[in-house]
Design an enzyme around this catalytic site. Sequence first.
Site, PDB file in Angstrom:
ATOM      1  N   LYS A  14       1.926  -6.703   2.978  1.00  0.00           N
ATOM      2  CA  LYS A  14       2.361  -6.748   1.614  1.00  0.00           C
ATOM      3  C   LYS A  14       2.574  -8.277   1.041  1.00  0.00           C
ATOM      4  CE  LYS A  14       4.070  -2.206   1.580  1.00  0.00           C
ATOM      5  NZ  LYS A  14       4.879  -1.040   0.983  1.00  0.00           N
ATOM      6  N   HIS A  96      -3.913   1.513  -2.666  1.00  0.00           N
ATOM      7  CA  HIS A  96      -2.555   1.342  -1.837  1.00  0.00           C
ATOM      8  C   HIS A  96      -1.509   2.099  -2.981  1.00  0.00           C
ATOM      9  CE1 HIS A  96       1.238   0.433  -0.322  1.00  0.00           C
ATOM     10  NE2 HIS A  96       0.788   0.416   0.612  1.00  0.00           N
ATOM     11  N   GLU A 144       0.947   8.624   2.342  1.00  0.00           N
ATOM     12  CA  GLU A 144       2.180   7.916   2.485  1.00  0.00           C
ATOM     13  C   GLU A 144       3.021   8.353   1.045  1.00  0.00           C
ATOM     14  OE1 GLU A 144       1.715   3.723   4.148  1.00  0.00           O
ATOM     15  OE2 GLU A 144       1.132   3.729   2.271  1.00  0.00           O
ATOM     16  N   SER A 206       7.433  -2.948   6.020  1.00  0.00           N
ATOM     17  CA  SER A 206       8.704  -3.597   6.278  1.00  0.00           C
ATOM     18  C   SER A 206       9.405  -3.485   7.761  1.00  0.00           C
ATOM     19  CB  SER A 206       9.698  -2.905   5.225  1.00  0.00           C
ATOM     20  OG  SER A 206       9.622  -1.662   5.327  1.00  0.00           O
TER      21      SER A 206
HETATM   22  O1  G3P Z   1       1.151   0.246   3.716  1.00  0.00           O
HETATM   23  C1  G3P Z   1       2.399   0.433   4.191  1.00  0.00           C
HETATM   24  C2  G3P Z   1       3.460   0.953   3.585  1.00  0.00           C
HETATM   25  O2  G3P Z   1       3.413   1.379   2.075  1.00  0.00           O
HETATM   26  C3  G3P Z   1       4.703   1.471   4.018  1.00  0.00           C
HETATM   27  O3  G3P Z   1       5.748   0.530   3.941  1.00  0.00           O
HETATM   28  O4  G3P Z   1       7.841  -0.807   4.302  1.00  0.00           O
HETATM   29  O5  G3P Z   1       7.730   1.850   4.515  1.00  0.00           O
HETATM   30  O6  G3P Z   1       6.416   0.573   6.188  1.00  0.00           O
HETATM   31  P1  G3P Z   1       6.900   0.690   4.860  1.00  0.00           P
END
Ligand code: G3P
Length: 225
Positions: A14, A96, A144, A206
């Site tokens: 990110k 994304h 996601e 993260s």
């Molecule tokens: O691209 C990965 C993402 O959007 C997930 O982020 O911080 O939840 O692992 P995170």
Amino acid sequence: MTDLRTPAVIVNFKVYSQVEGEGALRLANTCAAVAEESGVSIAVCPPMPELSLVARDASIPVFSQNVSPRKPGSGTGYTTPSAVKATGAFGTLINHSENRQPAADVGACVDMCHALGVCTCVCAESVEKAKELAAFSPKMVAVEPPELIGGYISVTTANPRIVQDTVAAVEAVDPKVAVLCGAGVKTGQDVKTAIDLGAKGVLLASGVVKAADPEAVLRDLIRYI
Ligand code: G3P
């Protein structure tokens, strides 16, 4: 450029402050060291200003965080598939959750990238969207749920059904498309559960980028693969 096998762990950097400038290469090298010692396929998505640097110097598959369906020429501020290819990057994320594109643009990006040999990982926020975008036959679809992104509960715990249902829906559209899952993924147990649910890997951010000890987190993430 190196190859990406499944199960794959894709770390999206990110635009966190930890990966500005040389920080991106440092974290990519940490990911590369863990990939090498474990034999697990780990890829990284550095911030766009660091894409060339990381693609040139890191011995690991590198993905652009974004791409637009444009040819080289006028288009200030856009990143073209051709420019991604020229950095030496292995592939690109498309659509994304934090940088959505219309479905027609996603399809155009996939076609342009594949014509150049650039691997594609298309993100989708739901089973329905994953199904729609799988019709473009990207190499990967990463599901996601936006509400879990950046949080502390993994999609594999909060909503295992979305992973299973996306695997089934995408398989029905194009069995060659690998399904990943992401959002809140932080541990090796989360990755194991993702694979048990049928995913071919995870896309996360993260949990690694913001960790006090990213190397320890990476080792834990790949422990059951
Ligand atoms: O691209 C990965 C993402 O959007 C997930 O982020 O911080 O939840 O692992 P995170």
